[in-house]
Write an enzyme that holds these catalytic residues in place. Sequence first.
Site, PDB file in Angstrom:
ATOM      1  N   ILE A  17       5.420   0.367  -2.472  1.00  0.00           N
ATOM      2  CA  ILE A  17       6.781  -0.054  -2.139  1.00  0.00           C
ATOM      3  C   ILE A  17       7.153   0.290  -0.697  1.00  0.00           C
ATOM      4  O   ILE A  17       7.912  -0.445  -0.051  1.00  0.00           O
ATOM      5  CB  ILE A  17       7.789   0.549  -3.143  1.00  0.00           C
ATOM      6  CG1 ILE A  17       9.142  -0.166  -3.029  1.00  0.00           C
ATOM      7  CG2 ILE A  17       7.931   2.064  -2.942  1.00  0.00           C
ATOM      8  CD1 ILE A  17      10.070   0.122  -4.181  1.00  0.00           C
ATOM      9  N   VAL A  37       6.243  -6.245  -7.949  1.00  0.00           N
ATOM     10  CA  VAL A  37       6.069  -6.061  -9.390  1.00  0.00           C
ATOM     11  C   VAL A  37       6.460  -4.628  -9.719  1.00  0.00           C
ATOM     12  O   VAL A  37       5.635  -3.717  -9.670  1.00  0.00           O
ATOM     13  CB  VAL A  37       4.608  -6.311  -9.832  1.00  0.00           C
ATOM     14  CG1 VAL A  37       4.532  -6.455 -11.345  1.00  0.00           C
ATOM     15  CG2 VAL A  37       4.024  -7.535  -9.155  1.00  0.00           C
ATOM     16  N   HIS A  87       2.789  -5.769  -4.237  1.00  0.00           N
ATOM     17  CA  HIS A  87       3.028  -4.330  -4.325  1.00  0.00           C
ATOM     18  C   HIS A  87       3.761  -3.976  -5.614  1.00  0.00           C
ATOM     19  O   HIS A  87       4.449  -4.793  -6.221  1.00  0.00           O
ATOM     20  CB  HIS A  87       3.852  -3.845  -3.117  1.00  0.00           C
ATOM     21  CG  HIS A  87       5.327  -4.079  -3.265  1.00  0.00           C
ATOM     22  ND1 HIS A  87       6.180  -3.161  -3.863  1.00  0.00           N
ATOM     23  CD2 HIS A  87       6.106  -5.131  -2.920  1.00  0.00           C
ATOM     24  CE1 HIS A  87       7.410  -3.640  -3.864  1.00  0.00           C
ATOM     25  NE2 HIS A  87       7.398  -4.841  -3.302  1.00  0.00           N
ATOM     26  N   CYS A  88       3.589  -2.724  -6.022  1.00  0.00           N
ATOM     27  CA  CYS A  88       4.414  -2.130  -7.077  1.00  0.00           C
ATOM     28  C   CYS A  88       4.958  -0.828  -6.485  1.00  0.00           C
ATOM     29  O   CYS A  88       5.233  -0.765  -5.295  1.00  0.00           O
ATOM     30  CB  CYS A  88       3.631  -1.931  -8.374  1.00  0.00           C
ATOM     31  SG  CYS A  88       2.046  -1.084  -8.209  1.00  0.00           S
ATOM     32  N   LEU A  89       5.117   0.195  -7.277  1.00  0.00           N
ATOM     33  CA  LEU A  89       5.630   1.448  -6.726  1.00  0.00           C
ATOM     34  C   LEU A  89       4.566   2.171  -5.907  1.00  0.00           C
ATOM     35  O   LEU A  89       4.781   2.543  -4.758  1.00  0.00           O
ATOM     36  CB  LEU A  89       6.137   2.356  -7.848  1.00  0.00           C
ATOM     37  CG  LEU A  89       6.768   3.679  -7.406  1.00  0.00           C
ATOM     38  CD1 LEU A  89       8.010   3.414  -6.555  1.00  0.00           C
ATOM     39  CD2 LEU A  89       7.127   4.536  -8.615  1.00  0.00           C
TER      40      LEU A  89
END
Length: 208
Positions: A17, A37, A87-89
């Site tokens: 993120i 996401v 990307h996600c976290l």
Amino acid sequence: MGNGMNKVIDGLYLGNIRDSENRDSLSRNGITHILSVCNNAKPVLEDMTYLCINAADASSQNLSQHFKESIRFIHECRLNGGACLVHCLAGVSRSTTVVVAYLMTVTSYGWQECLTAVKAVRSFVGPNYGFQQQLQEFQMKQVSEYQAWLRASYRSSPFKDQEQVEALLSLFAEQQQQGQQNDPEWMSQGSRIYPLSYNQYSASGSNR
């Protein structure tokens, strides 16, 4: 290689993120599209094109229902000369799952090979057990359909995705031989490929 986003193939990057909000890094890598996401995913930067998928990093999360829209988003971005950051976290599980599904669709490789290719550039990635099951199910039942859909819907791909993934697999093998990824951290739970039976996902009877 864990600092910042990582290039997987031409026009496709994987990160976390923080990477999605780092204007310098986005500009340096030519990012035009961002696929987020994560929980409460939402557009952040006005000059980026977004696809936001609200999804938890939980084995019970149905992520495969978003594969088609994600594949379309990434592919159209690349065909139009852009570059997409997924990307996600943390850039480990959710985003990796989406990237692997895309690689499976644009190459002839299975999910484990595509995941291994991603590990060549981002060694600590590892979809959770449920996401690995969904990738296996995708390989068993849907990927050929998605490949046909992609060929029918878009012009012939100008990319050398098969060759690039093959090169990443060779790179990963070299890294293994050199002992660069034989440390306990890399073999941690987060980056492990779980032993799945062929019909494990179907047998679970889950409607995630």
